[in-house]
Each structure stands twice: as structure tokens, then as C-alpha cells.
Design a protein around this motif. Sequence first.
Motif, mmCIF file in Angstrom:
data_model
loop_
_atom_site.group_PDB
_atom_site.id
_atom_site.type_symbol
_atom_site.label_atom_id
_atom_site.label_comp_id
_atom_site.label_asym_id
_atom_site.label_seq_id
_atom_site.Cartn_x
_atom_site.Cartn_y
_atom_site.Cartn_z
ATOM 1 N N UNK A 1 0.936 -1.178 -0.013
ATOM 2 C CA UNK A 1 -0.078 -0.113 0.145
ATOM 3 C C UNK A 1 0.854 1.270 -0.007
ATOM 4 N N UNK A 2 2.205 1.284 0.852
ATOM 5 C CA UNK A 2 2.839 2.337 0.739
ATOM 6 C C UNK A 2 3.416 2.567 -0.544
ATOM 7 N N UNK A 3 3.774 1.437 -0.896
ATOM 8 C CA UNK A 3 4.412 1.485 -2.417
ATOM 9 C C UNK A 3 3.517 2.135 -3.503
ATOM 10 N N UNK A 4 2.312 1.771 -3.526
ATOM 11 C CA UNK A 4 1.352 2.389 -4.268
ATOM 12 C C UNK A 4 1.112 4.048 -4.011
ATOM 13 N N UNK A 5 1.345 4.156 -2.605
ATOM 14 C CA UNK A 5 1.001 5.918 -2.336
ATOM 15 C C UNK A 5 2.366 6.436 -2.792
ATOM 16 N N UNK A 6 3.220 6.034 -2.832
ATOM 17 C CA UNK A 6 4.596 6.589 -3.250
ATOM 18 C C UNK A 6 4.530 6.885 -4.702
ATOM 19 N N UNK A 7 4.095 5.571 -5.597
ATOM 20 C CA UNK A 7 4.040 5.819 -6.967
ATOM 21 C C UNK A 7 2.829 6.945 -7.328
ATOM 22 N N UNK A 8 1.803 6.860 -6.463
ATOM 23 C CA UNK A 8 0.740 7.971 -6.910
ATOM 24 C C UNK A 8 1.405 9.390 -6.645
ATOM 25 N N UNK A 9 2.182 9.327 -5.661
ATOM 26 C CA UNK A 9 2.761 10.885 -5.270
ATOM 27 C C UNK A 9 3.891 11.305 -6.252
ATOM 28 N N UNK A 10 4.497 10.338 -6.870
ATOM 29 C CA UNK A 10 5.556 10.592 -7.820
ATOM 30 C C UNK A 10 4.970 11.142 -9.314
ATOM 31 N N UNK A 11 3.873 10.634 -9.450
ATOM 32 C CA UNK A 11 3.359 10.772 -10.756
ATOM 33 C C UNK A 11 2.564 12.198 -10.615
#
Length: 53
Positions: free
Chosen positions: A17-27
Motif C-alpha cells: 500500500x505504501x508503494x502504491x502511495x509513493x507511486x501515486x505521489x511521484x506521478x
Amino acid sequence: MGQANSHIAALSKRHEALEMKIEAETHRPHPDDVRLHELKKQKLKLKDTIYAH
């Protein structure tokens, strides 16, 4: 042993879930560097906890 496996599975789910949040924030158009740093720190801490088991 089953309880330990379920604990690790829960930690892995939080890690994902943290990985998905990081990915979303990065984009995002203007990523929040402070938020990214905090998310990555949380993710690393979880990873360390998972590998410690």
C-alpha cells in the motif's frame, strides 16, 4: 507459526500500500518531497521489520 505468517502477510500488504502511495505521489504534477520522504521512510522501516522475521 501461522500467526507469524499472518503478521508478515499484513506487514507485506501495508508495504505494498505504501508503494502504491509513493507511486501515486511521484506521478502527481507537483510531488510533495516531504510526503515522499516520509512514505519511503515508512516503507523501509516495514521492509526491515518483515526481513527481521
